[in-house]
Design a protein around this motif. Structure first.
Motif, mmCIF file in Angstrom:
data_model
loop_
_atom_site.group_PDB
_atom_site.id
_atom_site.type_symbol
_atom_site.label_atom_id
_atom_site.label_comp_id
_atom_site.label_asym_id
_atom_site.label_seq_id
_atom_site.Cartn_x
_atom_site.Cartn_y
_atom_site.Cartn_z
ATOM 1 N N MET A 125 0.805 -1.235 0.154
ATOM 2 C CA MET A 125 -0.044 -0.058 -0.018
ATOM 3 C C MET A 125 0.854 1.257 -0.247
ATOM 4 N N ALA A 126 2.086 1.189 0.498
ATOM 5 C CA ALA A 126 3.029 2.399 0.593
ATOM 6 C C ALA A 126 3.292 2.852 -0.747
ATOM 7 N N SER A 127 3.743 1.845 -1.662
ATOM 8 C CA SER A 127 4.004 2.407 -3.000
ATOM 9 C C SER A 127 2.641 2.707 -3.822
ATOM 10 N N ARG A 128 1.536 2.117 -3.555
ATOM 11 C CA ARG A 128 0.201 2.066 -4.394
ATOM 12 C C ARG A 128 -0.189 3.567 -4.014
ATOM 13 N N ARG A 129 -0.017 3.967 -2.708
ATOM 14 C CA ARG A 129 -0.687 5.587 -2.470
ATOM 15 C C ARG A 129 0.064 6.278 -3.293
ATOM 16 N N LEU A 130 1.718 6.027 -3.893
ATOM 17 C CA LEU A 130 2.138 7.105 -4.731
ATOM 18 C C LEU A 130 1.906 6.633 -6.121
ATOM 19 N N LYS A 131 1.867 5.148 -6.618
ATOM 20 C CA LYS A 131 1.869 5.050 -8.096
ATOM 21 C C LYS A 131 0.530 5.228 -8.694
ATOM 22 N N SER A 132 -0.659 5.221 -7.828
ATOM 23 C CA SER A 132 -2.011 5.523 -8.227
ATOM 24 C C SER A 132 -2.406 7.072 -8.587
ATOM 25 N N ASP A 133 -1.742 7.637 -7.942
ATOM 26 C CA ASP A 133 -2.001 9.467 -7.691
ATOM 27 C C ASP A 133 -1.204 10.267 -8.940
ATOM 28 N N ARG A 134 -1.903 10.543 -9.704
ATOM 29 C CA ARG A 134 -1.402 11.374 -10.823
ATOM 30 C C ARG A 134 -0.525 12.515 -10.616
ATOM 31 N N PHE A 135 -0.538 13.020 -9.158
ATOM 32 C CA PHE A 135 0.178 14.271 -8.783
ATOM 33 C C PHE A 135 1.508 13.487 -8.147
ATOM 34 N N PHE A 136 1.671 12.569 -7.958
ATOM 35 C CA PHE A 136 2.955 11.766 -7.656
ATOM 36 C C PHE A 136 3.645 11.025 -8.953
ATOM 37 N N THR A 137 2.599 10.939 -10.007
ATOM 38 C CA THR A 137 3.376 10.220 -11.133
ATOM 39 C C THR A 137 2.999 11.064 -12.471
ATOM 40 N N THR A 138 2.338 10.949 -13.191
ATOM 41 C CA THR A 138 2.305 11.944 -14.602
ATOM 42 C C THR A 138 2.009 13.223 -14.493
ATOM 43 N N ASP A 139 1.719 13.848 -13.371
ATOM 44 C CA ASP A 139 1.730 15.156 -12.987
ATOM 45 C C ASP A 139 2.684 15.727 -11.950
ATOM 46 N N TYR A 140 3.630 14.907 -11.563
ATOM 47 C CA TYR A 140 4.655 15.499 -10.731
ATOM 48 C C TYR A 140 5.876 16.155 -11.744
ATOM 49 N N ARG A 141 5.337 17.332 -12.096
ATOM 50 C CA ARG A 141 6.228 18.030 -13.042
ATOM 51 C C ARG A 141 6.062 19.430 -12.753
ATOM 52 N N PRO A 142 7.116 20.320 -13.180
ATOM 53 C CA PRO A 142 7.079 21.755 -12.961
ATOM 54 C C PRO A 142 5.866 22.488 -13.450
ATOM 55 N N GLU A 143 5.323 22.023 -14.626
ATOM 56 C CA GLU A 143 3.965 22.705 -15.150
ATOM 57 C C GLU A 143 2.890 22.673 -14.207
ATOM 58 N N ILE A 144 2.818 21.850 -13.339
ATOM 59 C CA ILE A 144 1.901 21.657 -12.103
ATOM 60 C C ILE A 144 2.336 21.957 -10.950
ATOM 61 N N TYR A 145 3.545 21.808 -10.308
ATOM 62 C CA TYR A 145 3.966 22.150 -9.069
ATOM 63 C C TYR A 145 4.876 23.399 -9.062
ATOM 64 N N THR A 146 5.302 23.938 -10.145
ATOM 65 C CA THR A 146 6.163 24.879 -10.375
ATOM 66 C C THR A 146 7.661 24.407 -10.237
ATOM 67 N N PRO A 147 8.580 24.975 -10.989
ATOM 68 C CA PRO A 147 9.848 24.487 -10.462
ATOM 69 C C PRO A 147 10.357 24.765 -9.182
ATOM 70 N N GLU A 148 9.928 25.955 -8.488
ATOM 71 C CA GLU A 148 10.390 26.149 -7.217
ATOM 72 C C GLU A 148 9.539 25.478 -6.272
ATOM 73 N N GLY A 149 8.149 24.767 -6.451
ATOM 74 C CA GLY A 149 7.716 23.931 -5.651
ATOM 75 C C GLY A 149 8.500 22.433 -5.557
ATOM 76 N N LEU A 150 8.715 22.112 -6.644
ATOM 77 C CA LEU A 150 9.754 20.717 -6.806
ATOM 78 C C LEU A 150 11.028 21.073 -6.107
ATOM 79 N N GLU A 151 11.543 22.257 -6.334
ATOM 80 C CA GLU A 151 12.846 22.599 -5.213
ATOM 81 C C GLU A 151 12.516 22.261 -3.924
ATOM 82 N N TRP A 152 11.554 22.804 -3.518
ATOM 83 C CA TRP A 152 11.064 22.939 -2.140
ATOM 84 C C TRP A 152 11.103 21.629 -1.462
#
Length: 647
Positions: A586-613
């Motif tokens: 379940m620990a990896s599933r919580r990440l793997k199923s969530d697009r905000f940790f997978t396909t949408d874990y990117r600067p266009e969504i989080y901002t470059p500054e957010g990913l750096e944080w």
């Protein structure tokens, strides 16, 4: 205020594109049942089921299954142990994710009108094909096959008496500490769990009646009454389906304990300016509901105590710090966009802390340190990703973050077995010695009742957060073993006036919700069943005959909670290997199923500054940002959930 975008913003430059018209599609959902809430029946299975294993997967799984007949994964050299865990996790993903919606055939699904670029208030619209997947008010699913998930009859639920299990096996004889952890580790897991699953208020009608032995000293009513879990509001369509229950929270790893699981709750916690949450003079406000002013106003404050207050306040402050950081880079952004982007960053930071700090702290072995870091970063050195980005699309080299979303064998949800795995009440001590964060001087000792429920905010007022953080950081939680369940929780009066023994409730809840008993639980997780009480206890001279007597010689009746507390465990492990198998799934599933940790874990969504944080910060830096006075206590501490320096 209307959100606008800096003139330089574009997806091509790595700066977040303006979500524009996507923002109105972040769906609102009021607290509690509503005619507008989609029914459970609208949720469906994943369109492309997890495929059968390839040749290498089949060979690897078969090879390690043979090896594990003689040697478990934790008895192997570290590289082989890591590989063993990889194949075990893939087997669990394939065979231990069961959709309770599909017991009577596939349900129709409804695609969302759009995929918002931020986390929605109620957890909807994360999946492009199924708007309701993971939404607040949808069902908890199962890790156990559905035929194993039926509860027993009411008479069998009392065999042996859950109260006698609590009295004779769980009750704390003397405090057994977990010396490698501090009390923040206990508060942290409850803080996280409050964002994952909650069954809601229990049913008042027809409570369970728990008989009491003649020598029982229970101070409440006799017989003991325990309210039943609130039943699923949607009727089953298949008679062979076991009972199911709703999750009143969002299923996602989205910080709903801080932000709430509805727009109404969330907006009540916000200032309406610069994306901020309400924090005044370093404190969350009091809950405005009648009779609840002793608690903080936050996303989820059930079973609240000082440990939760410290963490809820800390991460509300962290949210506001992230907002200020983003505002300095994007001064034209309005409240709504700042809030949602900061929430993304704050949630990912909490997930990172849990993955690479808390989990290796409680499972302190070289294999787990590498495995959890690989979940987050991959097996390549961290500098490779920083310099070159992801290498390949898979999880192994660069971790789960930014890899393709995959729900594996069932639509994403929390599971009843996962909820059961977090019955970790022995972590809670019955008392806490307060210490001065400047001098380390010991002060008064207070009981758990002096810092929970009605006394939560008053204990913060009396002693201050700095001293409480230091006191928690230098105190040990209890070990997760038999005879270590806190007395304060076995004789607890809740804010509602309900008088409960949580040891009894823990045992009864597993039985009521169809958690398989211990040997069946082991087998479903690919562990061979134990064949004797001696094997179960590791030959413990007093526990072996005690369990055999209480369970009348029947290994098949041993409760999963009891088995997990008594099972001999790998060196460095804070809990059993059987329990750990639920976590690695379940620990990896919580990440793997969530697009905000997978396909949408990117600067266009989080901002470059957010990913750096996210990349630059961890629990120590969060603490020191908001409590720099704790720096001497944290000097040289490599894991904030391990004991701090004694000043």
């Amino acid at each position: 205020m209307t959100d606008t975008t800096p003139s330089s913003a574009s997806a091509g430059t790595g700066t977040p594109a303006d979500p524009g018209s996507a923002l109105p599609h972040i769906h609102a959902q009021p607290d509690g049942p509503s005619p507008s809430r989609p029914s459970n029946a609208s949720r469906s299975a994943q369109p492309e089921p997890y495929g059968p294993p390839g040749v290498l997967e089949r060979l690897g799984s078969a090879a390690f299954a043979r090896i594990n007949r003689r040697r478990e994964w934790h008895e192997l050299p570290t590289p082989l142990g890591l590989l063993n865990l990889r194949f075990l996790r893939d087997d669990l993903r394939r065979e231990n994710l069961h959709d309770t919606y599909c017991a009577g055939g596939e349900r129709p699904r409804r695609a969302p009108a759009s995929l918002p670029p931020f986390r929605t208030y109620d957890g909807s619209a994360y999946d492009p094909h199924d708007e309701d997947m993971g939404r607040a008010g949808t069902r908890l699913d199962r890790n156990a096959p559905l035929h194993l998930a039926f509860p027993e009859s009411d008479d069998e639920l009392m065999s042996p008496s859950p109260r006698e299990v609590s009295r004779r096996l769980l009750a704390r004889r003397s405090f057994v500490p977990a010396p490698t952890l501090n009390l923040l580790a206990a508060a942290w897991i409850q803080f996280e769990n409050h964002g994952w699953a909650n069954h809601g208020d229990n049913e008042q009608a027809e409570p369970f009646t728990v008989p009491l032995a003649e020598d029982d000293d229970w101070a409440g009513e006799c017989p003991m009454r325990v309210n039943r879990t609130r039943p699923d509001t949607v009727a089953h369509t298949a008679p062979e389906a076991p009972p199911t229950y709703e999750n009143t929270l969002t299923h996602w790893w989205d910080g709903s304990q801080v932000y709430g699981s509805s727009e109404e709750r969330c907006r009540s916690l916000r200032t309406g300016e610069l994306g901020h949450l309400v924090v005044a003079d370093g404190r969350l406000p009091a809950d405005p509901r009648p009779g609840m002013s002793c608690l903080d106003a936050t996303g989820m404050n059930s079973d609240y105590w000082a440990g939760l207050s410290l963490l809820h306040t800390l991460f509300a402050k962290e949210h506001n710090a992230i907002c200020d950081h983003l505002h300095s880079h994007y001064p034209t952004w309005g409240d709504e966009r700042l809030f949602h982007t900061a929430r993304l960053v704050n949630c990912a930071l909490m997930a990172k802390i849990h993955t690479v700090e808390w989990t290796p702290g409680i499972l302190d072995t070289p294999v787990l340190h590498r495995a959890m870091n690989a979940n987050w970063y991959g097996v390549l050195p961290h500098w490779v990703r920083r310099k070159y980005g992801r290498v390949g699309r898979g999880e192994m080299l660069s971790g789960i973050l930014g890899s393709p979303t995959d729900h594996h064998a069932a639509p994403f949800s929390m599971t009843e077995e996962f909820v059961s795995a977090y019955r970790l009440h022995p972590l809670v001590p019955d008392e806490l010695t307060l210490r001065d964060h400047r001098s380390g001087r010991r002060g008064e000792t207070i009981g758990f009742d002096d810092m929970q429920g009605a006394t939560t905010r008053s204990v913060i007022d009396a002693h201050g957060m700095s001293d409480l953080f230091y006191s928690f950081g230098t105190a040990n939680p209890g070990a997760l073993v038999l005879h270590n369940h806190p007395d304060s929780l076995r004789d607890l009066t809740r804010l509602t006036g309900e008088h409960v023994d949580l040891g009894t409730v823990d045992i009864l809840r597993d039985r009521e919700r169809g958690i398989p008993r211990y040997n069946a639980y082991r087998q479903m997780l690919r562990k061979r069943p134990v064949t004797s009480f001696e094997e179960l206890t590791g030959g413990h001279p007093t526990d072996t005959p005690l369990l055999e007597e209480l369970y009348e010689g029947r290994l098949d009746r041993v409760d999963t909670l009891v088995g997990n507390l008594v099972e001999p465990r790998p060196a460095g492990f804070g809990f059993s290997d059987s329990l750990f198998r639920i976590f690695i799934l379940m620990a990896s599933r919580r990440l793997k199923s969530d697009r905000f940790f997978t396909t949408d874990y990117r600067p266009e969504i989080y901002t470059p500054e957010g990913l750096e944080w996210i990349d630059r910060n961890g629990m120590t830096r969060v603490l020191l940002r908001h409590h720099p006075e704790l720096a001497p206590a944290l000097d040289g501490v490599t894991n904030v959930f391990a004991p701090w320096r004694n000043l």
